[in-house]
Scaffold this motif. Structure first.
Motif, PDB file in Angstrom:
ATOM      1  N   MET A   1       0.848  -1.199   0.000  1.00  0.00           N
ATOM      2  CA  MET A   1       0.000   0.000   0.000  1.00  0.00           C
ATOM      3  C   MET A   1       0.877   1.239   0.000  1.00  0.00           C
ATOM      4  O   MET A   1       1.766   1.369   0.825  1.00  0.00           O
ATOM      5  N   ASN A   2       0.646   2.134  -0.907  1.00  0.00           N
ATOM      6  CA  ASN A   2       1.526   3.290  -1.011  1.00  0.00           C
ATOM      7  C   ASN A   2       0.980   4.535  -0.355  1.00  0.00           C
ATOM      8  O   ASN A   2       1.589   5.591  -0.376  1.00  0.00           O
ATOM      9  N   GLY A   3      -0.224   4.435   0.265  1.00  0.00           N
ATOM     10  CA  GLY A   3      -0.755   5.584   0.991  1.00  0.00           C
ATOM     11  C   GLY A   3      -1.287   6.670   0.104  1.00  0.00           C
ATOM     12  O   GLY A   3      -1.525   7.772   0.550  1.00  0.00           O
ATOM     13  N   MET A   4      -1.473   6.401  -1.209  1.00  0.00           N
ATOM     14  CA  MET A   4      -1.898   7.452  -2.127  1.00  0.00           C
ATOM     15  C   MET A   4      -3.114   6.987  -2.914  1.00  0.00           C
ATOM     16  O   MET A   4      -3.279   5.821  -3.214  1.00  0.00           O
ATOM     17  N   THR A   5      -3.992   7.936  -3.236  1.00  0.00           N
ATOM     18  CA  THR A   5      -5.093   7.676  -4.117  1.00  0.00           C
ATOM     19  C   THR A   5      -4.786   8.329  -5.437  1.00  0.00           C
ATOM     20  O   THR A   5      -3.667   8.717  -5.725  1.00  0.00           O
ATOM     21  N   ASN A   6      -5.806   8.455  -6.284  1.00  0.00           N
ATOM     22  CA  ASN A   6      -5.570   8.918  -7.638  1.00  0.00           C
ATOM     23  C   ASN A   6      -4.815  10.229  -7.719  1.00  0.00           C
ATOM     24  O   ASN A   6      -3.977  10.431  -8.446  1.00  0.00           O
ATOM     25  N   ASN A   7      -5.082  11.183  -7.011  1.00  0.00           N
ATOM     26  CA  ASN A   7      -4.503  12.511  -7.184  1.00  0.00           C
ATOM     27  C   ASN A   7      -3.312  12.752  -6.280  1.00  0.00           C
ATOM     28  O   ASN A   7      -3.080  13.879  -5.883  1.00  0.00           O
ATOM     29  N   GLN A   8      -2.599  11.694  -5.942  1.00  0.00           N
ATOM     30  CA  GLN A   8      -1.505  11.839  -4.978  1.00  0.00           C
ATOM     31  C   GLN A   8      -2.042  12.386  -3.666  1.00  0.00           C
ATOM     32  O   GLN A   8      -1.370  13.150  -2.979  1.00  0.00           O
ATOM     33  N   ARG A   9      -3.251  11.998  -3.351  1.00  0.00           N
ATOM     34  CA  ARG A   9      -3.897  12.487  -2.127  1.00  0.00           C
ATOM     35  C   ARG A   9      -3.868  11.407  -1.060  1.00  0.00           C
ATOM     36  O   ARG A   9      -3.891  10.214  -1.367  1.00  0.00           O
ATOM     37  N   PRO A  10      -3.800  11.765   0.213  1.00  0.00           N
ATOM     38  CA  PRO A  10      -3.693  10.758   1.270  1.00  0.00           C
ATOM     39  C   PRO A  10      -4.907   9.844   1.309  1.00  0.00           C
ATOM     40  O   PRO A  10      -6.045  10.303   1.256  1.00  0.00           O
ATOM     41  N   LEU A  12      -7.432   6.996   3.193  1.00  0.00           N
ATOM     42  CA  LEU A  12      -8.124   7.082   4.482  1.00  0.00           C
ATOM     43  C   LEU A  12      -7.231   6.607   5.616  1.00  0.00           C
ATOM     44  O   LEU A  12      -7.173   7.235   6.682  1.00  0.00           O
ATOM     45  N   TRP A  13      -6.503   5.497   5.404  1.00  0.00           N
ATOM     46  CA  TRP A  13      -5.678   4.970   6.496  1.00  0.00           C
ATOM     47  C   TRP A  13      -4.588   5.959   6.889  1.00  0.00           C
ATOM     48  O   TRP A  13      -4.228   6.060   8.062  1.00  0.00           O
ATOM     49  N   GLU A  14      -4.058   6.698   5.916  1.00  0.00           N
ATOM     50  CA  GLU A  14      -2.995   7.657   6.223  1.00  0.00           C
ATOM     51  C   GLU A  14      -3.549   8.842   6.997  1.00  0.00           C
ATOM     52  O   GLU A  14      -2.920   9.348   7.927  1.00  0.00           O
ATOM     53  N   ARG A  15      -4.741   9.303   6.610  1.00  0.00           N
ATOM     54  CA  ARG A  15      -5.368  10.415   7.333  1.00  0.00           C
ATOM     55  C   ARG A  15      -5.699  10.013   8.761  1.00  0.00           C
ATOM     56  O   ARG A  15      -5.563  10.807   9.695  1.00  0.00           O
ATOM     57  N   MET A  16      -6.139   8.774   8.937  1.00  0.00           N
ATOM     58  CA  MET A  16      -6.451   8.298  10.289  1.00  0.00           C
ATOM     59  C   MET A  16      -5.184   8.231  11.139  1.00  0.00           C
ATOM     60  O   MET A  16      -5.190   8.657  12.306  1.00  0.00           O
ATOM     61  N   SER A  17      -4.098   7.693  10.577  1.00  0.00           N
ATOM     62  CA  SER A  17      -2.866   7.564  11.354  1.00  0.00           C
ATOM     63  C   SER A  17      -2.284   8.923  11.725  1.00  0.00           C
ATOM     64  O   SER A  17      -1.613   9.066  12.753  1.00  0.00           O
TER      65      SER A  17
END
Length: 452
Positions: A1-10, A12-17
């Motif tokens: 898991m690279n922590g990124m979605t389509n737009n190089q955006r964080p 959910l798991w990264e925002r939670m952490s």
């Protein structure tokens, strides 16, 4: 898991952490705010007047460190301008110094005061070395305003959960480990709290990604500071957020005194109020993005603050019933919790807004001076809480306090937060409009808001 979605955006798991950073920071700093005045005066034997001066001087002196950290970040002097390594190197020492603040070394009166100054000062410096870089993480994780509001929401969920834990667990641990001996119970409880807090503060270092670099700036300090004070959005949110810290220190610092001396209830009721503050603010934080989407960020501060001020009046003049007091205090803190994610989203937005309107990049300095102002406010609030005890003639361990002492405690615990709420409403109205912020920060087609 690279922590990124389509737009190089964080993701959910990264925002939670990300929220674990303020869970740790608010827990460690909240412990000193909620229990250190009581520990100094009633356990370690330092006078209330000396504590008031300590709170003011130590916090103001160590808050000067914040702009220095901002300067280091803006000029890439330490860690190449990256912010995550600060969490790696300073989180565990912060937990250790929090423990040291409650370590009752067998010293004379002068030695005890010197130890209090030294440990409280160093703890504050380490707190700055963690919280200033942590606060800049949203600026390097994403450029999207909705993502920043989401990050702020998880951050405030962590912070308010920390408040609940500080209120619900610390005093039980003190009495469990000390067996009635607070000089033994406090350091043992803080051993556990410091170790857990320092470990939690490390989590964003391992889980959050710096997708954008903070632009280096070799401008002298006077240019950086000058750009900040020409940034209307940053000035206004810095003032309002600083006022919030005065509110927080009033609740933290005087809850036990208000419970025991005004309500004539046991210490645990003060801890219960702090726990309710944390639990209710968690609920308020989760409702904040919904309200912000419907009425905008400014009204998400104005409306809850007005309602919280009304709740404070109901608390002050209502019956001395445990159920009533807990319920009303919970409602007050629910409304205040709704403002918190918006505060920190506004801080991140105001930093980029300043770059756009002044042409000067001062990200590190902007957040560090914001943190500096918050620390000064925390110092003023902590000093005021201790000063109200001294001005009212509070006598530790007295069977009954005077009417004047109880009046000063009441004003500090309820009157100060009411004044903060009403003053904040007036000031936040001067913040740039939602339309202006969107035009400056996101001139492209707005991205659909994401849920937290």
């Amino acid at each position: 898991m690279n922590g990124m979605t389509n737009n190089q955006r964080p993701a959910l798991w990264e925002r939670m952490s990300f929220g674990f950073g303020d869970l740790a920071g608010n827990a460690l700093f909240g412990i000193t705010g909620a229990y250190l005045i009581y520990y100094y005066t009633n356990v370690y034997g330092i006078s209330a007047s000396s504590v008031a001066l300590l709170m003011l001087l130590a916090r103001v002196v160590d808050s000067v460190v914040d702009p220095v950290i901002g300067y280091l970040i803006d000029h890439r002097i330490l860690f190449g301008g990256c912010v995550r390594p600060y969490l790696k190197w300073f989180s565990l020492p912060l937990g250790f110094l929090t423990f040291c603040c409650f370590l009752p070394l067998p010293l004379g009166s002068g030695g005890r005061l010197a130890w209090a100054y030294a440990t409280y000062l160093v703890m504050g410096v380490l707190f700055s070395l963690v919280i200033v870089p942590y606060g800049l993480l949203p600026n390097v994780m994403t450029r999207n305003r909705e993502d920043r509001l989401s990050l702020s929401t998880f951050r405030m969920m962590g912070a308010t959960l920390a408040t609940f834990l500080v209120g619900s667990s610390i005093l039980p641990m003190v009495h469990l480990f000390g067996g009635g001996n607070e000089k033994l119970g406090y350091p043992l409880a803080m051993t556990i709290a410091g170790a857990i807090g320092g470990g939690l503060a490390l989590i964003p270092f391992f889980t959050c990604r710096e997708r954008y670099e903070l632009e280096a700036n070799d401008s002298p300090v006077r240019v950086l500071l000058g750009s900040l004070f020409h940034n209307r959005a940053w000035v206004i949110i810095t003032i309002v957020l600083s006022l919030f810290y005065i509110n927080l220190t009033a609740f933290y610092g005087l809850s036990i005194y208000y419970a025991t001396e005004v309500l004539h209830r046991p210490q645990y009721f003060g801890g219960l109020l702090i726990s309710m503050m944390g639990a209710s603010k968690v609920l308020g934080v989760t409702c904040s993005p919904w309200l912000a989407r419907h009425v905008g960020q400014k009204l998400t501060i104005v409306l809850p603050y007005i309602l919280s001020a009304m709740g404070l009046a109901l608390f002050a003049y209502g019956p001395n019933s445990a159920a009533y007091l807990v319920a009303v205090f919970g409602l007050i803190c629910f409304f205040q919790g709704m403002t918190l994610p918006v505060f920190y989203a506004m801080v991140a937005d105001s930093i980029d807004y300043g770059t756009a309107v002044t042409g000067v990049t001062a990200s590190g300095m902007a957040y560090s001076v914001n943190s500096f102002a918050g620390k000064v406010a925390w110092a003023i609030g902590g000093s005021l809480s201790a000063a109200f005890l001294g001005w009212g003639g509070y006598v530790p361990h007295a069977a009954t306090q005077t009417h004047t002492a109880r009046a000063f405690i009441t004003f500090g615990f309820l009157g100060v937060p009411a004044c903060v709420a009403l003053l904040s409403v007036l000031i936040i109205l001067l913040y740039p409009s939602e339309a202006e912020m969107t035009r400056i920060l996101q001139p492209e087609t707005p991205v659909e808001p994401q849920s937290i």
